[in-house]
Design a protein around this motif. Sequence first.
Motif, PDB file in Angstrom:
ATOM      1  N   LYS A 132       0.833  -1.212   0.000  1.00  0.00           N
ATOM      2  CA  LYS A 132       0.000   0.000   0.000  1.00  0.00           C
ATOM      3  C   LYS A 132       0.863   1.256   0.000  1.00  0.00           C
ATOM      4  O   LYS A 132       0.465   2.283  -0.536  1.00  0.00           O
ATOM      5  N   ASN A 135       1.484   2.507  -3.623  1.00  0.00           N
ATOM      6  CA  ASN A 135       0.330   2.697  -4.513  1.00  0.00           C
ATOM      7  C   ASN A 135       0.509   3.853  -5.490  1.00  0.00           C
ATOM      8  O   ASN A 135      -0.085   3.864  -6.554  1.00  0.00           O
ATOM      9  N   TYR A 136       1.348   4.832  -5.127  1.00  0.00           N
ATOM     10  CA  TYR A 136       1.562   5.970  -6.010  1.00  0.00           C
ATOM     11  C   TYR A 136       2.259   5.542  -7.306  1.00  0.00           C
ATOM     12  O   TYR A 136       2.175   6.237  -8.319  1.00  0.00           O
ATOM     13  N   GLU A 139      -0.606  -0.042  -9.936  1.00  0.00           N
ATOM     14  CA  GLU A 139      -1.267  -1.240  -9.429  1.00  0.00           C
ATOM     15  C   GLU A 139      -0.323  -2.434  -9.484  1.00  0.00           C
ATOM     16  O   GLU A 139       0.304  -2.694 -10.491  1.00  0.00           O
TER      17      GLU A 139
END
Length: 199
Positions: A132, A135-136, A139
């Motif tokens: 997580k 995430n930037y 995907e």
Amino acid sequence: MSNQKGFSKVAIIIIVLILIGGVYFIFNKKDKNIPAQNTEDQSSQSSQSIGGDLSTKDWKTYRNEEYGLEMKYPPEWVTDASFSDHGGFFIIRFGPTNMINKPFDVENPNDYRAPVELKIYPNKTSLDNFIKSFNYIGEFSDSFFVGDILTKEVISEQLLLVAFVKDGYGYSLSNSRLNDQERTIKITRQILSTFKFTK
């Protein structure tokens, strides 16, 4: 005659089911298994690993006893390992001497990035929670195993990042955005193919 019609219908149904099953298998096979190689096998298997045409036969070996890991890297490269005070992680940088030994420049931080970096983050217990924080980038779409460790990968704008968690540490192996991205991604995958835990 009716037996032939019945047989034809059954044969057609079987062929259609085989085709559907084949298409399903091809499009839904997402997991790859990348076995961790032991040092003795690396020279004989190096050409067959992830990066394709790059051989690791003559590569140097980086070992870290504290984290219990080792991996190979290109013979013309050097490594630099240190704890990042501002990031809270341990970082191992791989690259040519002129890039690794370059002093950090606050105005041009990307000039300091090595072609390949392994970062080790403490207090990570779950791969899903660990990724997580990335995430930037994009995907995480690909899952596979390095040895017996579940690993996830993301490629975005020619950046490859591979993440996995073991014994409370999160590991991220990535390349930086440099010239010749295709080769740098291949080298990153080759390094990953030689990665193994020693304890």
